[in-house]
Design a protein around this motif. Structure first.
Motif, PDB file in Angstrom:
ATOM      1  N   UNK A  58       0.869  -1.175   0.000  1.00 52.59           N
ATOM      2  CA  UNK A  58       0.000   0.000   0.000  1.00 52.59           C
ATOM      3  C   UNK A  58       0.904   1.223   0.000  1.00 52.59           C
ATOM      4  N   UNK A  59       0.716   2.088  -0.972  1.00 52.48           N
ATOM      5  CA  UNK A  59       1.569   3.271  -1.124  1.00 52.48           C
ATOM      6  C   UNK A  59       0.703   4.511  -1.007  1.00 52.48           C
ATOM      7  N   UNK A  60       1.057   5.398  -0.073  1.00 52.39           N
ATOM      8  CA  UNK A  60       0.286   6.630   0.113  1.00 52.39           C
ATOM      9  C   UNK A  60       1.198   7.833  -0.117  1.00 52.39           C
ATOM     10  N   UNK A  61       0.702   8.802  -0.903  1.00 46.80           N
ATOM     11  CA  UNK A  61       1.483  10.013  -1.167  1.00 46.80           C
ATOM     12  C   UNK A  61       2.811   9.684  -1.827  1.00 46.80           C
ATOM     13  N   UNK A  62       2.797   8.745  -2.759  1.00 46.53           N
ATOM     14  CA  UNK A  62       4.034   8.150  -3.270  1.00 46.53           C
ATOM     15  C   UNK A  62       4.575   8.878  -4.494  1.00 46.53           C
ATOM     16  N   UNK A  63       5.804   8.525  -4.824  1.00 42.17           N
ATOM     17  CA  UNK A  63       6.461   9.086  -6.012  1.00 42.17           C
ATOM     18  C   UNK A  63       7.601   8.163  -6.409  1.00 42.17           C
ATOM     19  N   UNK A  64       7.978   8.233  -7.679  1.00 45.80           N
ATOM     20  CA  UNK A  64       9.095   7.424  -8.169  1.00 45.80           C
ATOM     21  C   UNK A  64      10.361   8.254  -8.318  1.00 45.80           C
ATOM     22  N   UNK A  65      10.185   9.549  -8.442  1.00 35.92           N
ATOM     23  CA  UNK A  65      11.354  10.428  -8.535  1.00 35.92           C
ATOM     24  C   UNK A  65      11.084  11.713  -7.755  1.00 35.92           C
ATOM     25  N   UNK A  66      12.160  12.310  -7.282  1.00 36.23           N
ATOM     26  CA  UNK A  66      12.100  13.412  -6.330  1.00 36.23           C
ATOM     27  C   UNK A  66      11.375  14.634  -6.878  1.00 36.23           C
ATOM     28  N   UNK A  67      11.349  14.799  -8.181  1.00 40.69           N
ATOM     29  CA  UNK A  67      10.749  16.002  -8.766  1.00 40.69           C
ATOM     30  C   UNK A  67       9.248  16.082  -8.521  1.00 40.69           C
ATOM     31  N   UNK A  68       8.605  14.963  -8.189  1.00 41.32           N
ATOM     32  CA  UNK A  68       7.187  15.031  -7.827  1.00 41.32           C
ATOM     33  C   UNK A  68       7.001  15.665  -6.445  1.00 41.32           C
ATOM     34  N   UNK A  69       8.064  15.688  -5.662  1.00 40.02           N
ATOM     35  CA  UNK A  69       8.035  16.285  -4.322  1.00 40.02           C
ATOM     36  C   UNK A  69       8.491  17.738  -4.394  1.00 40.02           C
ATOM     37  N   UNK A  70       9.709  17.939  -4.898  1.00 40.30           N
ATOM     38  CA  UNK A  70      10.216  19.291  -5.113  1.00 40.30           C
ATOM     39  C   UNK A  70      10.517  19.436  -6.595  1.00 40.30           C
ATOM     40  N   UNK A  71       9.620  20.069  -7.342  1.00 43.68           N
ATOM     41  CA  UNK A  71       9.759  20.095  -8.800  1.00 43.68           C
ATOM     42  C   UNK A  71      10.875  20.986  -9.317  1.00 43.68           C
TER      43      UNK A  71
ATOM     44  N   UNK B  42       8.134  -1.639 -12.763  1.00 42.72           N
ATOM     45  CA  UNK B  42       7.591  -2.802 -13.484  1.00 42.72           C
ATOM     46  C   UNK B  42       7.987  -4.146 -12.881  1.00 42.72           C
ATOM     47  N   UNK B  43       8.971  -4.130 -11.966  1.00 39.31           N
ATOM     48  CA  UNK B  43       9.436  -5.384 -11.372  1.00 39.31           C
ATOM     49  C   UNK B  43       8.636  -5.792 -10.150  1.00 39.31           C
ATOM     50  N   UNK B  44       7.714  -4.948  -9.698  1.00 33.81           N
ATOM     51  CA  UNK B  44       6.893  -5.280  -8.532  1.00 33.81           C
ATOM     52  C   UNK B  44       5.844  -6.303  -8.955  1.00 33.81           C
ATOM     53  N   UNK B  45       5.761  -7.399  -8.222  1.00 34.75           N
ATOM     54  CA  UNK B  45       4.857  -8.482  -8.583  1.00 34.75           C
ATOM     55  C   UNK B  45       3.886  -8.829  -7.459  1.00 34.75           C
ATOM     56  N   UNK B  46       3.709  -7.915  -6.492  1.00 33.13           N
ATOM     57  CA  UNK B  46       2.779  -8.180  -5.396  1.00 33.13           C
ATOM     58  C   UNK B  46       1.559  -7.285  -5.573  1.00 33.13           C
ATOM     59  N   UNK B  47       0.401  -7.678  -5.020  1.00 37.92           N
ATOM     60  CA  UNK B  47      -0.786  -6.819  -5.106  1.00 37.92           C
ATOM     61  C   UNK B  47      -0.482  -5.437  -4.536  1.00 37.92           C
ATOM     62  N   UNK B  48      -0.853  -4.400  -5.277  1.00 39.90           N
ATOM     63  CA  UNK B  48      -0.475  -3.038  -4.898  1.00 39.90           C
ATOM     64  C   UNK B  48      -1.669  -2.095  -4.979  1.00 39.90           C
ATOM     65  N   UNK B  49      -1.813  -1.302  -3.928  1.00 34.76           N
ATOM     66  CA  UNK B  49      -2.813  -0.231  -3.893  1.00 34.76           C
ATOM     67  C   UNK B  49      -2.081   1.091  -3.749  1.00 34.76           C
TER      68      UNK B  49
END
Length: 437
Positions: free
Chosen positions: A125-138, A207-214
């Motif tokens: 379960x991911x809340x307030x998530x991001x993959x790269x820092x620019x989504x936090x400080x653009x 793309x490598x995550x293989x578990x159920x994700x919300x």
């Protein structure tokens, strides 16, 4: 009661953690960029959220190395070392496999762990998530502004404007948040941590995550753009995205907090727990500051907030003294319950007396009846009657229904008759009495 803080060994570093709850699911809460496992319990909304998790899971919370109650380190680590810390905590409590709740900066760490150790992660379960820092400080400018805040005002709670803007005018919450800043990390550690965070880029891992994700995100999140959550959900195979309204980044507060908790529970358990509903006899107390709008205008924002802090502290001190339970604040008033009407009346009279030297007056009303206990809240006709009784009170006056008066016979409390009254929205007519403090 707050769980005991314990320590797991990760290499040469001690990681502070707490374990609580005995549900059938193992759940590890991976915190945002700074945390303090003990300070969470001092804020009602955070404590309520943790207790809810414990209702269906065995929960572990921890402070990442260099933050909170974990060891301070010479150099803050990258995500790989943080994965070691997460694994060490799971090993310490005997969790071979667990669901991960990754919050904010904890989300990239959780994603990396799930992809690296899929046999140890049953769900994500991911809340307030991001993959790269620019989504936090653009921009570099926005990050520089944060660094200036850290240098000049870290520990004041001023960052609440960014993390929980809906609570920015709540002085008590800001004090708690300021303490969370101080107990979470020193200014130098925060600066170093943010420099490390600025290197976060896990797009290739998704793309490598293989578990159920919300993936959960508030659409108006002022800290991490909702585009960050959308990007994460779009690139994790089979991930489900739920967006909720709201501007806050802190998970446990603000608009949609309850719905977010519902969604997490439903995803992890397969069903949403029914709303617990009990009916008990209770005495409800409503208080309200008389002419609060005019008083606030006369004093100005800062002095009014200071006065409200004293008002709240006085009421809470007396609730503790007379064994009352604070249900919630309503505007500048309180709703509380008592298991005995005499204690409720004496508490209301003490509050009215102790508030007066502050230069304000309260009105109060009490009624005893069958209440619906819905989680931490109360409902039912008895609550409505209590509110209507309070609305009839004058400055400094404590009014009670005839039910309360009858139930406290022999207690030594005295009352003056205020006659028969109609209560808006409540059938019938009611005899009302004023308590003689």
């Amino acid at each position: 009661m707050q769980p005991i803080t314990q320590y797991a060994r990760s290499g040469d570093v001690h990681i502070a953690y707490q374990a609580f709850g005995d549900g059938p699911i193992n759940l590890v809460v991976v915190p945002g960029f700074v945390s303090n496992v003990e300070n969470y319990w001092d804020e009602p909304d955070f404590a309520r959220f943790l207790r809810r998790l414990a209702g269906y899971a065995r929960v572990v919370t921890f402070d990442k190395r260099g933050t909170g109650m974990s060891d301070r380190v010479a150099e803050l680590p990258g995500l790989d070392q943080r994965m070691d810390d997460l694994r060490a905590v799971m090993d310490a409590v005997g969790m071979e496999q667990a669901a991960l709740l990754g919050i904010s900066e904890g989300a990239p760490l959780s994603v990396l762990f799930a992809a690296t150790y899929p046999h140890r992660c049953r769900a994500l379960v991911l809340y307030g998530s991001f993959s790269r820092f620019s989504y936090w400080f653009p921009t570099d400018e926005s990050l520089s502004a944060f660094f200036r805040y850290v240098e000049q005002a870290w520990g004041t709670g001023g960052s609440l404007q960014r993390f929980a803007p809906s609570r920015a005018n709540d002085a008590a919450f800001q004090r708690w948040w300021g303490r969370n800043e101080r107990l979470g990390a020193s200014p130098s550690a925060v600066t170093a941590l943010m420099h490390m965070n600025s290197q976060i880029e896990i797009s290739g891992v998704l793309p490598a995550v293989r578990v159920p994700t919300l993936v959960i995100h508030r659409t108006g999140d002022r800290t991490v753009s909702v585009e960050g959550g959308r990007d994460v959900a779009a690139h994790i195979p089979g991930a489900r995205l739920i967006e909720f309204p709201g501007i806050d980044h802190l998970l446990c507060v603000g608009e949609s907090a309850d719905q977010i908790a519902d969604a997490i529970e439903e995803f992890l358990t397969g069903s949403r727990a029914p709303v617990p509903l009990d009916r008990v006899l209770a005495t409800v107390l409503f208080t309200d500051i008389v002419s609060s709008t005019e008083k606030a205008a006369a004093l100005g924002d800062k002095r009014w907030r200071d006065l409200l802090d004293h008002h709240h502290a006085t009421i809470r001190r007396n609730l503790a003294r007379f064994c009352g339970r604070e249900v919630k604040t309503i505007g500048d008033g309180f709703l509380a319950t008592f298991d005995g009407p005499a204690r409720g009346v004496r508490c209301a009279c003490a509050i009215a007396e102790e508030i007066r030297p502050l230069g304000i007056e309260i009105r109060a009303g009490l009624h005893t009846g069958e209440c619906e206990m819905i989680g931490e809240d109360v409902g039912g006709i008895a609550v409505h009657i209590g509110a209507r009784v309070a609305a009839l009170a004058s400055a400094g006056e404590v009014l009670v229904s005839s039910t309360v008066k009858d139930l406290v016979a022999g207690s030594g409390l005295r009352f003056g008759d205020r006659g028969i009254q109609s209560l808006k929205g409540v059938p019938g007519e009611w005899r009302i009495f004023a308590a003689d403090g």
